[in-house]
Motif scaffolding. Structure first.
Motif, PDB file in Angstrom:
ATOM      1  N   GLY A 196      -0.191  -6.208 -47.046  1.00 35.60           N
ATOM      2  CA  GLY A 196       0.190  -7.065 -48.166  1.00 35.60           C
ATOM      3  C   GLY A 196      -0.568  -8.373 -48.153  1.00 35.60           C
ATOM      4  N   ARG A 197      -0.751  -8.950 -46.971  1.00 39.40           N
ATOM      5  CA  ARG A 197      -1.501 -10.198 -46.845  1.00 39.40           C
ATOM      6  C   ARG A 197      -2.953  -9.981 -47.285  1.00 39.40           C
ATOM      7  NH1 ARG A 197      -0.360 -11.237 -41.809  1.00 39.40           N
ATOM      8  NH2 ARG A 197       1.471 -12.418 -42.348  1.00 39.40           N
ATOM      9  N   ALA A 198      -3.557  -8.888 -46.842  1.00 40.60           N
ATOM     10  CA  ALA A 198      -4.945  -8.602 -47.207  1.00 40.60           C
ATOM     11  C   ALA A 198      -5.076  -8.377 -48.715  1.00 40.60           C
ATOM     12  CB  ALA A 198      -5.454  -7.386 -46.433  1.00 40.60           C
ATOM     13  N   ALA A 199      -4.134  -7.641 -49.295  1.00 39.94           N
ATOM     14  CA  ALA A 199      -4.172  -7.392 -50.740  1.00 39.94           C
ATOM     15  C   ALA A 199      -3.991  -8.689 -51.520  1.00 39.94           C
ATOM     16  CB  ALA A 199      -3.103  -6.377 -51.132  1.00 39.94           C
ATOM     17  N   THR A 200      -3.130  -9.568 -51.023  1.00 40.94           N
ATOM     18  CA  THR A 200      -2.922 -10.866 -51.663  1.00 40.94           C
ATOM     19  C   THR A 200      -4.188 -11.704 -51.589  1.00 40.94           C
ATOM     20  OG1 THR A 200      -0.578 -10.815 -51.116  1.00 40.94           O
ATOM     21  CG2 THR A 200      -1.511 -12.975 -51.621  1.00 40.94           C
TER      22      THR A 200
END
Length: 158
Positions: A146-150
């Motif tokens: 999720g952090r990477a996608a954000t």
């Protein structure tokens, strides 16, 4: 033609749907907790980041929250007025400011999350240590995904 078996695709889809439902439910819980504390959602999110990762500079907090640094001033002003945070001079650079959570109000937050924490304790009691370790590792990897996608989505992009 996909080489992924249909049963695996269904299971993966079910996990993604469950995570979306969980995200929504936790957002609703946080919204209600924040409302009980008379905090805006964004203020409560920033307070949580400070509690988990602080003390932080306002710039570092803005980066973690995905907010413009100018927006952070109003948020920190509200949190400071409410007795949630303090701004201190950074001992290594007297010009810089660090924001830290004031722990005097932690009991208020804990009391509001007591129902969820109790339910989580009961739920986790149904799993052995190896299963809990697997679940924790999975959730850590989901959080990182999720952090990477954000990070891939710049603010203002759709």
């Amino acid at each position: 033609m996909s080489s992924v078996p249909p049963s695996r695709r269904r299971s993966t889809s079910a996990i993604k749907e469950s995570l979306r439902a969980l995200s929504t439910q936790l957002s609703l819980l946080n919204h209600r907790v924040g409302a009980q504390l008379e905090l805006k959602d964004v203020d409560f999110d920033c307070l949580d980041l400070i509690n988990r990762h602080g003390p932080l500079s306002p710039t570092a907090l803005a980066r973690r929250a995905g907010l413009h640094p100018a927006t952070m001033t109003g948020i920190l002003d509200r949190l400071e007025r409410g007795g949630w945070v303090a701004r201190d001079r950074d001992p290594s650079d007297r010009r810089a400011v660090m924001v830290r959570a004031l722990r005097e109000r932690d009991a208020e937050i804990s009391a509001l999350f007591a129902g969820m924490n109790g339910r989580m304790d009961a739920l986790c009691a149904d799993y052995d240590e190896a299963e809990l370790a697997l679940l924790a590792a999975f959730l850590d990897r989901v959080t990182e995904a999720g952090r990477a996608a954000t990070d891939e989505l710049k603010p203002g992009e759709s």
